[in-house]
Structures are given as structure tokens and as C-alpha cells.
Motif scaffolding. Sequence first.
Motif, mmCIF file in Angstrom:
data_model
loop_
_atom_site.group_PDB
_atom_site.id
_atom_site.type_symbol
_atom_site.label_atom_id
_atom_site.label_comp_id
_atom_site.label_asym_id
_atom_site.label_seq_id
_atom_site.Cartn_x
_atom_site.Cartn_y
_atom_site.Cartn_z
ATOM 1 N N HIS A 109 0.811 -1.217 0.000
ATOM 2 C CA HIS A 109 0.000 0.000 0.000
ATOM 3 C C HIS A 109 0.843 1.265 0.000
ATOM 4 N N THR A 110 0.168 2.369 -0.292
ATOM 5 C CA THR A 110 0.784 3.698 -0.378
ATOM 6 C C THR A 110 -0.049 4.626 0.478
ATOM 7 N N LEU A 111 0.547 5.177 1.536
ATOM 8 C CA LEU A 111 -0.218 5.998 2.478
ATOM 9 C C LEU A 111 -0.190 7.462 2.045
ATOM 10 N N VAL A 112 -1.390 8.048 1.930
ATOM 11 C CA VAL A 112 -1.508 9.421 1.460
ATOM 12 C C VAL A 112 -2.331 10.258 2.440
ATOM 13 N N VAL A 113 -1.841 11.462 2.720
ATOM 14 C CA VAL A 113 -2.574 12.414 3.550
ATOM 15 C C VAL A 113 -3.161 13.480 2.621
ATOM 16 N N PRO A 114 -4.472 13.714 2.703
ATOM 17 C CA PRO A 114 -5.090 14.679 1.790
ATOM 18 C C PRO A 114 -4.586 16.106 2.018
ATOM 19 N N GLU A 115 -4.720 16.915 1.000
ATOM 20 C CA GLU A 115 -4.260 18.319 1.005
ATOM 21 C C GLU A 115 -4.838 19.144 2.155
ATOM 22 N N ASP A 116 -6.093 18.855 2.523
ATOM 23 C CA ASP A 116 -6.752 19.696 3.532
ATOM 24 C C ASP A 116 -6.443 19.274 4.966
ATOM 25 N N VAL A 117 -5.565 18.281 5.151
ATOM 26 C CA VAL A 117 -5.194 17.843 6.501
ATOM 27 C C VAL A 117 -3.796 18.378 6.819
ATOM 28 N N GLU A 118 -3.707 19.164 7.882
ATOM 29 C CA GLU A 118 -2.430 19.774 8.278
ATOM 30 C C GLU A 118 -1.396 18.701 8.595
ATOM 31 N N GLU A 119 -1.783 17.736 9.445
ATOM 32 C CA GLU A 119 -0.895 16.603 9.718
ATOM 33 C C GLU A 119 -1.685 15.447 10.309
ATOM 34 N N MET A 120 -1.163 14.253 10.087
ATOM 35 C CA MET A 120 -1.755 13.082 10.743
ATOM 36 C C MET A 120 -0.693 12.452 11.625
ATOM 37 N N ILE A 121 -1.148 11.870 12.740
ATOM 38 C CA ILE A 121 -0.261 11.092 13.600
ATOM 39 C C ILE A 121 -0.941 9.760 13.865
ATOM 40 N N THR A 122 -0.238 8.667 13.596
ATOM 41 C CA THR A 122 -0.773 7.319 13.823
ATOM 42 C C THR A 122 0.280 6.467 14.518
ATOM 43 N N TYR A 123 -0.203 5.722 15.509
ATOM 44 C CA TYR A 123 0.641 4.781 16.247
ATOM 45 C C TYR A 123 0.667 3.479 15.449
ATOM 46 N N PHE A 124 1.837 3.033 15.067
ATOM 47 C CA PHE A 124 1.956 1.800 14.281
ATOM 48 C C PHE A 124 2.883 0.798 14.947
ATOM 49 N N GLN A 125 2.464 -0.451 14.939
ATOM 50 C CA GLN A 125 3.395 -1.538 15.233
ATOM 51 C C GLN A 125 3.711 -2.203 13.912
ATOM 52 N N VAL A 126 4.963 -2.205 13.538
ATOM 53 C CA VAL A 126 5.384 -2.807 12.275
ATOM 54 C C VAL A 126 6.298 -3.983 12.588
#
Length: 171
Positions: A109-126
Motif C-alpha cells: 500500500h501507499t499511504l496518502v494524507v489529503p491536502e486539507d489535513v495539516e498533519e496526521m499522527i498514527t501509532y503503528f506496530q510494524v
Amino acid sequence: MKDNDPRMPYQLPFPKDALEEIVIPDAVPQDERLWVPQAENVWFRPLCLNRSQGYWMNLLKVRKAGVLSRHRHPQPVHGFVLKGRWHYLEHDWEATPGAYVYEPPGETHTLVVPEDVEEMITYFQVNGVMCYVDPWGEVLGYEDVFTKIELCRKHFTEVGLGEDYVERFIR
Ligand SMILES: [Fe+2]
């Protein structure tokens, strides 16, 4: 008869080979230097870099219109969205604050943040490895817990925290 008061703490020492716990009160850090640059408009904040089991726990931060390049996961990923919104080009759902996401082995997959979102924060376990790929699955590069540790070392040295700063996240 032995005392079994439910409020009595466990009385024995922990196993002598057990590792130390990690407690990070400000997981979303006040100190911006804790965000390690990963790509343009993409940072991660290490929480647990588990070299003994080959996984890492981190907060991923992506700013406006940032993209986390197309990659394949041979092992599962767990995510919990704290802030902002994002989606994968390969799926039709959107991740929003409070959402839990399970990504099964085999995901690309390819993770994309839309233009109208200042920033996203997500907790990930990889777990294991992320293989960066072209649209047809040809592998272009990878990240694992060891490349993460090295990125932290380099960055923490550059921002004056020192290369040993990363040790507190390693187990
Ligand atoms: Fe991913």
C-alpha cells in the motif's frame, strides 16, 4: 495460610534476565527533535525498537499532502489513528482519529494524507520488514528495526541529543 490481599504487590523479584520496561510519558513529544525524518513530510517518533523480536512501535507523522511510499508487508501491522486523516491508494476506506487498523501479511500500500489535513499522527506496530516496491512489486529498498535504529542514531546525533539517546527505546 498465605496472605492473598488483592492490593499486596507481587513479592518476588522479576526474572533476572527480563528486560526493563519502557515508559514514555510524552509519547506525542513536546520536543520536536524526537521526530526522526524519514522522507519528505514524513517523520517517525520511536517508542520501542525491538531488535530481539524484529519489530518496532512508533508514531508516524505525515504532513499535508505527504506520501509514505508504496511498500509491501510480509508480516502484520497494527495501527491506531491519533490525529488527522489518511488513506491508502489501494483501499477505499479512510483512517480517522480513534480508528484501529489491522494490515495483514501480504499488504502492499501507499499511504496518502489529503491536502486539507495539516498533519496526521498514527501509532503503528510494524513487524519484520517493509519492502519499498514499484507498482509491479519490484523491490526498491527496505526498512527494518535495524535501519530504524540507525536513522535514530544519525538524527539524534545531528540534533544534539547524542547517538546514545536511541538506547532507551531498544529492547
Ligand atoms: Fe504500511
